[in-house]
Design an enzyme around this catalytic site. Structure first.
Site, PDB file in Angstrom:
ATOM      1  N   ASP A 150       0.861  -1.174   0.000  1.00 54.39           N
ATOM      2  CA  ASP A 150       0.000   0.000   0.000  1.00 54.39           C
ATOM      3  C   ASP A 150       0.907   1.236   0.000  1.00 54.39           C
ATOM      4  OD1 ASP A 150      -2.147   1.683  -0.006  1.00 54.39           O
ATOM      5  OD2 ASP A 150      -3.215   0.708   1.624  1.00 54.39           O
TER       6      ASP A 150
HETATM    7  C1  BGC Z   1      -4.951   3.237   0.149  1.00 52.72           C
HETATM    8  C2  BGC Z   1      -5.175   2.236  -0.945  1.00 52.72           C
HETATM    9  C3  BGC Z   1      -5.002   2.901  -2.286  1.00 52.72           C
HETATM   10  C4  BGC Z   1      -3.649   3.535  -2.363  1.00 52.72           C
HETATM   11  C5  BGC Z   1      -3.365   4.219  -3.695  1.00 52.72           C
HETATM   12  C6  BGC Z   1      -3.674   4.040  -0.043  1.00 52.72           C
HETATM   13  O1  BGC Z   1      -3.599   5.093   0.850  1.00 52.72           O
HETATM   14  O2  BGC Z   1      -4.937   2.573   1.383  1.00 52.72           O
HETATM   15  O3  BGC Z   1      -6.448   1.660  -0.820  1.00 52.72           O
HETATM   16  O4  BGC Z   1      -5.205   1.968  -3.307  1.00 52.72           O
HETATM   17  O5  BGC Z   1      -3.545   4.518  -1.339  1.00 52.72           O
HETATM   18  O6  BGC Z   1      -4.064   5.382  -3.829  1.00 52.72           O
END
Ligand code: BGC
Length: 788
Positions: free
Chosen positions: A293
């Site tokens: 993530d």
């Molecule tokens: C989130 C994810 C997301 C990623 C990209 C993160 O902060 O937890 O769900 O896909 O950012 O934007």
């Protein structure tokens, strides 16, 4: 009588007990294909170490969906072949810009993979995922996913960070909106549908997008509902409940998985070999790649498991193949390989996994996106968004009015309707959280839709803002896209004044429709945990003041999170949960309010009476002291004082899982079972269904309606105690007035197994209680014995 047989797809297609590496099967045949892997290996042989590491780095060059890593020169990185993937770069022109650099200026011409949070539609915004789960309709999820993929591909995006399949049992956690709710069976069914809709079983299709199943794993169980918080749970609970939807998605062929921010039992998920290697790859046979993530690899430093190089090494060795916006893999992996701290074979394997997905998507053959016409919300896409939205609404309450029928549906002849509330004419808020590329201008609000239907019979008052004080003013500015400026000072909302105006408006009407909720752009989604679950700002006062006029009130709740609706449930005759409905919010809600469409949604998550009940879910484990009204209560005596209960509130949900009314009524017959006794050996030997529960369901009302027939089990004598009820089958059926259908639910190993103390899926001699009905309170009962 019509006979209708439903074949419920088995939950899984893998071996019964934990599979070993030897028994491993490949869920995604494309990624496992020999020819594709030969291409990958041939390319890998030509790559330098720096080029390999480049494939494992992902940067955000558009906007930020988390705290940014250092500002980087993306053109330069791309030209050096050190930029394997980008996120938040949208549109043919921008993606092609970087792709041209990668394809034309690098030695090996490896295309960049562009990823984005396409969560519930890309340009055409559909209802939020929790709402889609409320439809209990896999086809609805497939539709949303498919349009998302089509529109994302047109914008150069071949990889979507969806579906989010974290089990969410605590609505304090704002990310519940992205989930399928509290239940493993429903979430798994929806997970399969989202994967199918995006990938269409063939990553090579020009309008397929690779999914990223997230957030692996158990992110939804963050302690106290606080986002990014630690998770601590038994392996048994992890496997039986939390891992099930991810497993379903992987078995459906998911091309990638995103690791989660949280730690699990003391080991951060982003450096967790048990999750990422043992379970995901060895047990489930996953051949795709794992992306971290946002910044999660670098954040491992905050988990106190080492400095930058150490945490990057731990993440890579555990099974994280790509570092999202962490700026660590790109900077510290190659050196450690040179120093012999990381085997180059580990890097090779991670690169292989990334390249497999790029080849399968056809990016080497078709790296560029043909610029197309600007997006337009076509009638066809609008119709799809409306149909899905209509299926997601849950009629929570619908009282009969004195001397008349139920308040809803509203009569077309109603003379004057007052529409009141900050959600009534609010384009931005209808999109819901995680609608990063959604444009509010395409939203038709409830006010517009009702005005089209009622003309000057519609009265309107905003009533109040979603938030009070300065926050309310700022949010309003954001809605109208007007940043605060020196010339235009903030107009702090005057709640007392606007509520008084709304009361006057209500008094002039025959019926009042109130559109209240929660700001999806401010209070829902990531980083949006709440410690309270009531309406925000002055909305509760507004509701109470309008109800006090004595006018019949219909409350439309526009919030994608179970809110605390206790006062409303006691004082408002009709309540419709409409979540964040997307661009067709207005027409969809209006169609349901006036009965053009009969509501059929069912809750995918329990609605609490009080926030202190959270985490609240129906599939509770038993207690030796069940309180009065608990699903597991046996006929017994006991002093109520010493039962497992609250002193100041009931245990039960205000509106339970599976709940949802209709404008018609359904009656259930006595369920029957085709075989009542099955030897345990027989159950363990096959994945095929061995018995069938059948039930007659009849529409006893006067309009056509759709019912979600639900089957729940309880294993009454297992070696590891089992939940008081668990959903193990459901079917949506539509019945005309007076019509009856026979619904059948097959049962076999998939529905009957549980995880033993050794964490193996097993079935033991026992009796299963079985209930069939229209919610988790289902009362029609039968039983099944599994015998020695
Ligand atoms: C989130 C994810 C997301 C990623 C990209 C993160 O902060 O937890 O769900 O896909 O950012 O934007």
């Amino acid at each position: 009588m019509l006979r209708l047989i439903f074949t419920i797809l088995p939950l899984a297609a893998l071996a019964c007990t934990t599979a070993t590496a030897q028994t491993r099967t490949a869920p995604n045949q494309q990624l496992a294909s020999k020819e594709l892997n030969e291409r990958v290996d041939a390319l890998l042989k030509k790559m330098t170490l720096d080029e390999k590491v480049g494939q494992l780095a992902q940067y955000s060059a558009g906007w930020a969906t988390g705290p940014n890593a250092t500002e980087l020169r993306y053109d330069e990185l791309a030209a050096k072949g050190q930029l394997g993937s980008m996120l938040n770069v949208v549109g043919a022109a921008t993606t092609n810009h970087y792709q041209h650099i990668a394809m034309e200026k690098t030695r090996l011409h490896i295309p960049i993979l562009f990823g984005l949070d396409v969560i519930h539609g890309h340009r055409t915004i559909f209802p939020a995922p929790l709402a889609v789960a409320a439809s209990w309709d896999a086809a609805a999820a497939e539709t949303v996913a498919h349009y998302g993929a089509v529109e994302a591909r047109a914008d150069g995006i071949a990889w979507v960070f969806s579906p989010m399949v974290d089990i969410a049992r605590d609505p304090r956690w704002g990310r519940i909106i992205e989930s399928n709710g509290e239940d493993a069976y429903l979430s798994s069914a929806m997970a399969r549908a989202w994967v199918k809709g995006y990938q269409q079983g063939d990553l090579g299709k020009p309008d397929s997008a690779a999914v990223s199943v997230k957030h692996f794993a158990a992110y939804g169980a963050a302690i106290a509902g606080r986002d990014y918080n630690a998770v601590d749970m038994s392996e048994n609970q992890l496997r039986q409940v939390y891992l099930e939807p991810y497993r379903a998605a992987v078995e459906a062929g998911a091309a990638t998985v995103m690791s989660s921010f949280n730690s699990l039992n003391g080991v951060p998920a982003t450096a967790n070999p048990f999750l990422l290697t043992q379970i995901l790859r060895k047990e489930w046979g996953f051949d795709g790649f794992v992306v971290s993530d946002w910044g999660a690899v670098a954040e491992l430093k905050n988990h106190s498991i080492g400095d930058g190089p150490t945490v990057a090494r731990k993440a890579l060795l555990a099974g994280v193949d790509m570092d999202m916006e962490g700026n660590l893999y790109g900077t510290v992996i190659a050196q450690q390989v040179r120093e012999g701290k990381i085997p180059e074979s580990t890097v090779d394997e991670a690169v292989r996994r990334v390249l497999r997905v790029k080849f399968a998507l056809g990016l080497f053959e078709h790296p560029f996106t043909t610029p197309g016409p600007e997006y337009a919300a076509t009638p066809e896409r609008r119709a799809a968004a409306r149909r899905v939205a209509e299926e997601t609404f849950v009629l929570l309450k619908n009282d009969a009015m004195e001397g008349a029928g139920t308040l809803l549906p509203l009569s077309a002849k109603t003379k004057k309707v007052a529409l009141i509330g900050p959600m009534a004419d609010n384009q931005r808020e209808m999109l819901g959280a995680w609608a990063v590329t959604g444009d509010p201008k395409y939203v038709t609000t409830l006010k517009s839709a009702l005005a089209a239907r009622l003309g000057d019979r519609l009265l309107y008052a905003r009533g109040c803002e979603l938030l009070s004080g300065e926050d309310g003013a700022l949010l309003q500015r954001e809605h109208f896209n007007e940043p605060p400026s020196a010339e235009k000072p903030l107009g702090i909302p005057d709640d007392a004044k606007t509520i008084a105006e709304a009361v006057e408006t209500a008094k002039q009407a025959d019926v009042v429709v109130m559109a209240l909720g929660e700001s999806s752009s401010w209070m829902e989604g990531e980083a949006s945990s709440r410690a309270t679950l009531g309406f925000t700002g002055a909305q509760e006062q507004l509701l109470e003041a309008v109800v006090a006029t004595g006018k019949p009130v219909v409350l439309v709740v526009l919030a994608t999170r179970p809110l605390e609706l206790k006062w409303a449930a006691a004082h408002v005759p009709a309540i419709l949960e409409a979540w964040s409905p997307g661009i067709e919010a207005g027409p969809a809600v209006s169609n349901v309010l006036f009965g053009d469409v009969n509501p059929s949604g069912k809750l995918p998550a329990s609605f609490p009476r009080a926030v202190g009940q959270e985490p609240l879910y129906y599939a509770q484990l038993p207690t030796g002291r069940p309180a009065k009204g608990d699903l597991s209560r046996m006929p017994q005596v006991g002093d109520e004082r010493f039962m497992s209960r609250y002193m100041d509130e009931d245990n039960a949900a205000l509106f339970p899982f599976g709940w949802g009314l209709s404008y018609t009524r359904f009656s259930y017959g006595q369920p029957t079972i085709s075989r009542t006794d099955i030897p345990v050996k027989e159950v363990m030997a096959t994945r095929a269904p061995l018995t069938t529960v059948g039930v007659d369901v009849k529409n006893t009302g006067s309009v056509t309606g759709t019912e979600v027939v639900q089957l729940y089990l309880r294993n009454t004598a297992a070696s590891v105690e089992q939940p008081v009820r668990e959903l193990k089958g459901f079917a949506r059926i539509t019945l005309t007035p007076g019509e009856q259908k026979h619904v059948e639910f097959p049962l076999g190993f998939d529905e009957l197994n549980f995880y033993s103390a050794e964490n193996k899926r097993t079935v033991e001699p026992t009796t299963y209680k079985i209930w069939v009905g229209g919610s988790s309170l289902a009362a029609a009962e039968t039983a099944l014995k599994v015998v020695e």
